[in-house]
Design a protein around this motif. Structure first.
Motif, PDB file in Angstrom:
ATOM      1  N   VAL A  27       2.018   7.155  -7.425  1.00  0.00           N
ATOM      2  CA  VAL A  27       1.599   7.920  -6.246  1.00  0.00           C
ATOM      3  C   VAL A  27       0.077   7.831  -6.092  1.00  0.00           C
ATOM      4  O   VAL A  27      -0.429   7.661  -4.978  1.00  0.00           O
ATOM      5  N   MET A  28      -0.657   7.915  -7.203  1.00  0.00           N
ATOM      6  CA  MET A  28      -2.117   7.805  -7.145  1.00  0.00           C
ATOM      7  C   MET A  28      -2.532   6.444  -6.578  1.00  0.00           C
ATOM      8  O   MET A  28      -3.443   6.363  -5.744  1.00  0.00           O
TER       9      MET A  28
ATOM     10  N   GLN B  71      -0.620   4.450  -4.653  1.00  0.00           N
ATOM     11  CA  GLN B  71      -0.191   4.414  -3.256  1.00  0.00           C
ATOM     12  C   GLN B  71      -1.214   5.097  -2.355  1.00  0.00           C
ATOM     13  O   GLN B  71      -1.573   4.566  -1.302  1.00  0.00           O
ATOM     14  N   GLN B  72      -1.693   6.256  -2.769  1.00  0.00           N
ATOM     15  CA  GLN B  72      -2.658   6.994  -1.957  1.00  0.00           C
ATOM     16  C   GLN B  72      -3.960   6.218  -1.801  1.00  0.00           C
ATOM     17  O   GLN B  72      -4.527   6.159  -0.708  1.00  0.00           O
ATOM     18  N   GLU B  73      -4.436   5.605  -2.886  1.00  0.00           N
ATOM     19  CA  GLU B  73      -5.692   4.841  -2.826  1.00  0.00           C
ATOM     20  C   GLU B  73      -5.541   3.614  -1.932  1.00  0.00           C
ATOM     21  O   GLU B  73      -6.421   3.297  -1.140  1.00  0.00           O
TER      22      GLU B  73
ATOM     23  N   LYS C  74      -3.393   3.187   0.561  1.00  0.00           N
ATOM     24  CA  LYS C  74      -3.295   3.615   1.957  1.00  0.00           C
ATOM     25  C   LYS C  74      -4.646   4.061   2.501  1.00  0.00           C
ATOM     26  O   LYS C  74      -4.974   3.800   3.653  1.00  0.00           O
ATOM     27  N   ARG C  75      -5.444   4.729   1.673  1.00  0.00           N
ATOM     28  CA  ARG C  75      -6.711   5.282   2.136  1.00  0.00           C
ATOM     29  C   ARG C  75      -7.798   4.226   2.296  1.00  0.00           C
ATOM     30  O   ARG C  75      -8.544   4.249   3.273  1.00  0.00           O
ATOM     31  N   THR C  76      -7.889   3.268   1.348  1.00  0.00           N
ATOM     32  CA  THR C  76      -9.037   2.361   1.358  1.00  0.00           C
ATOM     33  C   THR C  76      -8.693   0.888   1.552  1.00  0.00           C
ATOM     34  O   THR C  76      -9.607   0.073   1.735  1.00  0.00           O
TER      35      THR C  76
ATOM     36  N   TYR D  41       5.273  -1.920  -7.289  1.00  0.00           N
ATOM     37  CA  TYR D  41       4.707  -1.439  -6.027  1.00  0.00           C
ATOM     38  C   TYR D  41       3.613  -2.395  -5.527  1.00  0.00           C
ATOM     39  O   TYR D  41       3.584  -2.745  -4.350  1.00  0.00           O
TER      40      TYR D  41
ATOM     41  N   GLN E  90       3.117  -4.759  -1.984  1.00  0.00           N
ATOM     42  CA  GLN E  90       1.969  -4.617  -1.089  1.00  0.00           C
ATOM     43  C   GLN E  90       1.129  -5.891  -1.014  1.00  0.00           C
ATOM     44  O   GLN E  90       0.090  -5.911  -0.361  1.00  0.00           O
TER      45      GLN E  90
END
Length: 67
Positions: free
Chosen positions: A14-15, A17-19, A21-23, A44, A48
């Motif tokens: 999840v950490m 995935q969030q990074e 998506k954000r950057t 994952y 991507q």
């Protein structure tokens, strides 16, 4: 760099995935201390479009994700 040592799956995934998506990084390093986390993050990352390399040192893993 994401330091996910001491975290149980799925938190490290999840950490990441969030990074991502954000950057939208071209390169990202992740530190984990579980082979299960290495496997899950690698899966994952491949979905991507990232190539993954893993360096192991005393039960800790540094993963490098590159596009």
């Amino acid at each position: 760099m994401i330091d996910a040592r001491g975290q149980s799956c799925p938190i490290p995934v999840v950490m990441v995935q969030q990074e991502v998506k954000r950057t939208q990084p071209r390169e990202l390093q992740v530190q984990v201390d579980s082979m299960v986390c290495v496997e899950n993050i690698s899966r994952y990352a491949a979905l991507q479009g990232y190539a993954v390399t893993v360096d192991e040192d005393g039960g800790e893993y540094t993963m490098t994700l590159k596009k």
